[in-house]
Scaffold this motif. Structure first.
Motif, mmCIF file in Angstrom:
data_model
loop_
_atom_site.group_PDB
_atom_site.id
_atom_site.type_symbol
_atom_site.label_atom_id
_atom_site.label_comp_id
_atom_site.label_asym_id
_atom_site.label_seq_id
_atom_site.Cartn_x
_atom_site.Cartn_y
_atom_site.Cartn_z
ATOM 1 N N ARG A 92 54.103 -3.878 25.591
ATOM 2 C CA ARG A 92 52.770 -3.298 25.740
ATOM 3 C C ARG A 92 52.278 -3.420 27.174
ATOM 4 N N VAL A 93 51.748 -2.327 27.686
ATOM 5 C CA VAL A 93 51.223 -2.294 29.055
ATOM 6 C C VAL A 93 49.721 -2.533 29.006
ATOM 7 N N ILE A 94 49.254 -3.514 29.775
ATOM 8 C CA ILE A 94 47.826 -3.818 29.811
ATOM 9 C C ILE A 94 47.094 -2.672 30.497
ATOM 10 N N PRO A 95 46.111 -2.060 29.834
ATOM 11 C CA PRO A 95 45.409 -0.911 30.415
ATOM 12 C C PRO A 95 44.543 -1.291 31.603
ATOM 13 N N ASP A 96 44.286 -0.297 32.463
ATOM 14 C CA ASP A 96 43.483 -0.523 33.665
ATOM 15 C C ASP A 96 42.012 -0.194 33.473
ATOM 16 N N THR A 97 41.691 0.729 32.582
ATOM 17 C CA THR A 97 40.317 1.188 32.427
ATOM 18 C C THR A 97 39.750 0.745 31.079
ATOM 19 N N VAL A 98 38.401 0.773 30.989
ATOM 20 C CA VAL A 98 37.770 0.385 29.731
ATOM 21 C C VAL A 98 38.085 1.399 28.636
ATOM 22 N N GLU A 99 38.203 2.664 29.015
ATOM 23 C CA GLU A 99 38.550 3.691 28.034
ATOM 24 C C GLU A 99 39.909 3.404 27.403
ATOM 25 N N LEU A 101 41.346 0.520 27.365
ATOM 26 C CA LEU A 101 41.294 -0.761 26.669
ATOM 27 C C LEU A 101 40.782 -0.587 25.236
ATOM 28 N N VAL A 102 39.853 0.314 25.045
ATOM 29 C CA VAL A 102 39.376 0.616 23.692
ATOM 30 C C VAL A 102 40.532 1.099 22.829
ATOM 31 N N GLU A 103 41.303 2.055 23.351
ATOM 32 C CA GLU A 103 42.438 2.581 22.597
ATOM 33 C C GLU A 103 43.496 1.505 22.376
ATOM 34 N N PHE A 104 43.641 0.633 23.345
ATOM 35 C CA PHE A 104 44.607 -0.462 23.255
ATOM 36 C C PHE A 104 44.298 -1.328 22.042
ATOM 37 N N PHE A 105 43.031 -1.691 21.861
ATOM 38 C CA PHE A 105 42.662 -2.528 20.727
ATOM 39 C C PHE A 105 42.722 -1.762 19.410
ATOM 40 N N LEU A 106 42.404 -0.476 19.440
ATOM 41 C CA LEU A 106 42.508 0.321 18.222
ATOM 42 C C LEU A 106 43.957 0.405 17.738
ATOM 43 N N ASP A 107 44.903 0.356 18.654
ATOM 44 C CA ASP A 107 46.320 0.461 18.308
ATOM 45 C C ASP A 107 47.007 -0.894 18.166
ATOM 46 N N THR A 108 46.221 -1.966 18.178
ATOM 47 C CA THR A 108 46.783 -3.315 18.077
ATOM 48 C C THR A 108 46.977 -3.705 16.618
ATOM 49 N N GLU A 109 48.129 -4.251 16.306
ATOM 50 C CA GLU A 109 48.404 -4.715 14.952
ATOM 51 C C GLU A 109 47.455 -5.847 14.584
ATOM 52 N N ALA A 110 47.174 -5.948 13.285
ATOM 53 C CA ALA A 110 46.242 -6.971 12.805
ATOM 54 C C ALA A 110 46.656 -8.370 13.253
ATOM 55 N N GLN A 111 47.959 -8.660 13.143
ATOM 56 C CA GLN A 111 48.444 -10.008 13.465
ATOM 57 C C GLN A 111 48.375 -10.315 14.955
ATOM 58 N N GLU A 112 48.218 -9.281 15.766
ATOM 59 C CA GLU A 112 48.219 -9.481 17.213
ATOM 60 C C GLU A 112 46.823 -9.536 17.819
ATOM 61 N N ILE A 113 45.804 -9.307 17.013
ATOM 62 C CA ILE A 113 44.444 -9.254 17.543
ATOM 63 C C ILE A 113 44.038 -10.570 18.195
ATOM 64 N N LYS A 126 30.673 -7.330 29.714
ATOM 65 C CA LYS A 126 29.519 -6.445 29.526
ATOM 66 C C LYS A 126 29.895 -4.981 29.764
ATOM 67 N N GLU A 127 30.693 -4.741 30.771
ATOM 68 C CA GLU A 127 31.106 -3.369 31.066
ATOM 69 C C GLU A 127 31.841 -2.757 29.877
ATOM 70 N N PHE A 128 32.737 -3.529 29.272
ATOM 71 C CA PHE A 128 33.502 -3.031 28.141
ATOM 72 C C PHE A 128 32.593 -2.728 26.959
ATOM 73 N N PHE A 129 31.730 -3.683 26.600
ATOM 74 C CA PHE A 129 30.877 -3.487 25.427
ATOM 75 C C PHE A 129 29.801 -2.431 25.668
ATOM 76 N N ASP A 130 29.339 -2.288 26.914
ATOM 77 C CA ASP A 130 28.397 -1.209 27.229
ATOM 78 C C ASP A 130 29.062 0.150 27.039
ATOM 79 N N HIS A 131 30.300 0.257 27.487
ATOM 80 C CA HIS A 131 31.040 1.505 27.315
ATOM 81 C C HIS A 131 31.244 1.808 25.827
ATOM 82 N N ILE A 154 33.413 5.533 12.604
ATOM 83 C CA ILE A 154 33.703 4.369 11.765
ATOM 84 C C ILE A 154 34.660 3.413 12.476
ATOM 85 N N GLU A 155 35.683 3.966 13.114
ATOM 86 C CA GLU A 155 36.654 3.152 13.863
ATOM 87 C C GLU A 155 35.978 2.356 14.968
ATOM 88 N N LEU A 156 35.183 3.045 15.774
ATOM 89 C CA LEU A 156 34.572 2.380 16.926
ATOM 90 C C LEU A 156 33.508 1.370 16.511
#
Length: 246
Positions: A92-99, A101-113, A126-131, A154-156
């Motif tokens: 897995r490649v660590i994302p550079d942007t908050v956008e 990063l959102v998709e990164f967590f949406l695609d993360t397996e339950a056991q890996e959260i 704050k930047e991430f949660f504001d976005h 619902i996902e977000l």
């Protein structure tokens, strides 16, 4: 006296709201991470969800003890799951942007959260949660209410709630770990151990996590053949347990 510190902590997975490849639609939310009396951490998650019920645990233990083949198969599955997760993490490649990063967590397996929250905690700021809040707001007040929009909302919303609760719990556990280590250091370096223990009792800081950390250090001392240190900490453990149960 020098102390050998080994720290572990626990948290329950957020898996109730994640499935293997995509964030699941939740009907209800539970607290994603819970601090238990013991400070333990299973970032590998190889043991899966904790089994409840005293009889069920005894039966599982009995089967493993009596059935060597079952025990070997269980250990093989643990090794394979650990290796699968290691490969997954490295791929897995660590994302550079908050956008991203959102998709990164949406695609993360339950056991890996749990692992990803610990690894990327500085990015969950704050930047991430504001976005994330802005994206939720856009979908919530969208003029076009398609099924795709509803599903995305619902996902977000689920992700937002899960990560907020998870990061708060994670930060609290980190603070508890620091406090527990500090208290153990205070005990080990004290010239008047009983007075120090009484002080901790008055501050309501003599607790099970401290006893757990002391046990781990005793085990570590035995493993490196530091018998004198282990014996001293075992005496301290007796005192801690005495004041803990008063």
């Amino acid at each position: 006296m020098a102390a050998i510190f080994s720290i572990s902590f626990a948290s329950s997975a957020i898996g109730a709201h994640f499935h293997r490849t995509k964030f699941n639609k939740p009907k209800t939310f539970v607290n994603p991470i819970r601090c238990t009396g013991r400070l333990e951490w299973d970032p590998e998650g190889v043991l899966g969800a904790a089994q409840t019920g005293h009889i069920a645990r005894l039966e599982f233990k009995r089967r493993l003890e009596q059935d060597a083949a079952a025990r070997e198969e269980f250990e093989r599955q643990v090794r394979e799951e650990r290796e699968r997760r290691r490969v997954l993490r490295e791929s897995r490649v660590i994302p550079d942007t908050v956008e991203e990063l959102v998709e990164f967590f949406l695609d993360t397996e339950a056991q890996e959260i749990e692992f990803e929250i610990a690894r990327l905690r500085p990015r969950l700021n704050k930047e991430f949660f504001d976005h994330l809040q802005v994206e939720v707001g856009k979908l919530r007040f969208s003029m076009t209410k398609t099924q795709e929009v509803e599903d995305r909302l619902i996902e977000l919303e689920a992700l937002q709630k899960a990560l907020q609760e998870a990061t708060e719990a994670y930060d609290k556990m980190q603070a508890d770990i620091v406090a527990t280590k500090k208290n153990l250091t205070e005990i080990l370096t004290s010239k008047d151990v009983k007075a120090t223990l009484l002080d901790l009792v008055e501050r309501n800081e003599l607790n099970r996590p401290l006893l757990t950390l002391l046990d781990e250090n005793i085990a570590t001392a035995h493993s490196v053949n530091q018998k004198q240190a282990a014996e001293y900490m075992e005496k301290l453990r007796g005192l801690v347990l005495k004041y803990l149960t008063v």
